[in-house]
Design an enzyme around this catalytic site. Sequence first.
Site, short mmCIF file in Angstrom:
data_model
loop_
_atom_site.label_atom_id
_atom_site.label_comp_id
_atom_site.label_asym_id
_atom_site.label_seq_id
_atom_site.Cartn_x
_atom_site.Cartn_y
_atom_site.Cartn_z
N PRO A 1 -1.64 10.57 -1.06
CA PRO A 1 -2.96 11.09 -1.36
C PRO A 1 -4.11 10.23 -0.87
O PRO A 1 -4.07 8.99 -1.00
CB PRO A 1 -2.98 11.14 -2.90
CG PRO A 1 -1.55 11.28 -3.27
CD PRO A 1 -0.77 10.52 -2.24
N ASN A 2 -5.09 10.89 -0.29
CA ASN A 2 -6.37 10.31 0.14
C ASN A 2 -6.29 9.46 1.40
O ASN A 2 -7.31 9.01 1.91
CB ASN A 2 -7.02 9.49 -1.00
CG ASN A 2 -7.32 10.34 -2.21
OD1 ASN A 2 -8.01 11.35 -2.09
ND2 ASN A 2 -6.80 9.98 -3.36
N ARG B 1 -13.17 6.61 3.91
CA ARG B 1 -13.01 6.33 2.48
C ARG B 1 -13.14 4.83 2.23
O ARG B 1 -12.36 4.04 2.77
CB ARG B 1 -11.60 6.78 2.10
CG ARG B 1 -11.13 6.35 0.76
CD ARG B 1 -9.61 6.51 0.65
NE ARG B 1 -9.19 6.22 -0.69
CZ ARG B 1 -7.95 5.90 -1.02
NH1 ARG B 1 -7.01 5.84 -0.10
NH2 ARG B 1 -7.66 5.63 -2.27
N TYR C 1 -10.73 -0.41 2.90
CA TYR C 1 -9.63 0.06 3.76
C TYR C 1 -9.91 -0.07 5.25
O TYR C 1 -9.02 0.23 6.07
CB TYR C 1 -9.30 1.52 3.41
CG TYR C 1 -8.82 1.69 1.99
CD1 TYR C 1 -7.62 1.14 1.56
CD2 TYR C 1 -9.59 2.40 1.06
CE1 TYR C 1 -7.19 1.28 0.25
CE2 TYR C 1 -9.16 2.55 -0.25
CZ TYR C 1 -7.96 1.99 -0.65
OH TYR C 1 -7.53 2.13 -1.95
N ASN D 1 3.31 4.67 2.72
CA ASN D 1 2.14 4.30 1.92
C ASN D 1 1.93 5.45 0.95
O ASN D 1 1.40 6.50 1.32
CB ASN D 1 0.90 4.09 2.79
CG ASN D 1 -0.29 3.58 1.95
OD1 ASN D 1 -0.24 3.60 0.73
ND2 ASN D 1 -1.33 3.11 2.62
N ALA E 1 -2.05 6.19 -4.40
CA ALA E 1 -2.05 5.99 -5.85
C ALA E 1 -0.72 6.39 -6.50
O ALA E 1 -0.41 5.91 -7.60
CB ALA E 1 -3.19 6.78 -6.48
N GLU F 1 7.65 -0.19 1.86
CA GLU F 1 6.39 0.16 1.18
C GLU F 1 5.24 -0.60 1.85
O GLU F 1 5.34 -1.83 2.02
CB GLU F 1 6.50 -0.25 -0.30
CG GLU F 1 5.22 -0.05 -1.10
CD GLU F 1 5.33 -0.64 -2.51
OE1 GLU F 1 6.41 -1.18 -2.88
OE2 GLU F 1 4.32 -0.57 -3.24
N HIS G 1 0.79 -1.09 2.14
CA HIS G 1 -0.55 -0.82 1.63
C HIS G 1 -1.56 -1.48 2.54
O HIS G 1 -1.37 -2.65 2.96
CB HIS G 1 -0.72 -1.39 0.21
CG HIS G 1 0.24 -0.78 -0.76
ND1 HIS G 1 0.08 0.49 -1.26
CD2 HIS G 1 1.40 -1.26 -1.29
CE1 HIS G 1 1.09 0.76 -2.07
NE2 HIS G 1 1.91 -0.28 -2.10
N ARG H 1 -6.84 -6.48 -6.65
CA ARG H 1 -7.76 -5.43 -7.08
C ARG H 1 -7.60 -5.15 -8.58
O ARG H 1 -7.24 -6.05 -9.33
CB ARG H 1 -7.52 -4.18 -6.22
CG ARG H 1 -7.70 -4.48 -4.71
CD ARG H 1 -7.43 -3.25 -3.86
NE ARG H 1 -8.38 -2.18 -4.18
CZ ARG H 1 -8.23 -0.91 -3.78
NH1 ARG H 1 -7.17 -0.58 -3.04
NH2 ARG H 1 -9.13 0.01 -4.10
#
Length: 147
Positions: free
Chosen positions: A10-11, A18, A23, A74, A77, A98, A100, A107
Amino acid sequence: MERVLVVNGPNLNLLGRREPEVYGASTLEEIEAALTSRAEELGVAVSFFQSNHEGAIVDALQGAAGDAEAVVLNAGALTHYSLAVRDAIASLPVPVVEVHMSNVFARESFRSVSVISPVCAGTISGLGVDSYLLGLSAAVRLSRGSL
Ligand code: DQA
């Protein structure tokens, strides 16, 4: 030739627009182009999937069972709460790396929890576009049994 599937959750279709301070400025299309170039150098075939929907991510991961020798994921969320994604990864006979863009440990505290890390081969976080490129290299080495 090994096949690597790169899955974005998502996103991540909004990369470049964004929260660029978090990012960076690269779009998902630019990242996929960089991965395609790196895949050529590594002598592997790479394919891409992105969805904002949890079930579609689960379907894509299930599909990797016969269609890819490794996965770079990735999960966005979903990383932090999706047991359905975790179970899909656990069911796979191929390694999942995985990745990111951001350093999830630097964060909000909820981002420090990954429910998928325990079933992934490894995690790369915080290196921007290089998280994907390093993830691809690791996925290829894992699929070749050299990592
Ligand atoms: C992300 C980190 C996640 O916490 C966030 O929800 C994302 C992107 C990253 O690439 O840094 O969507 O996975």
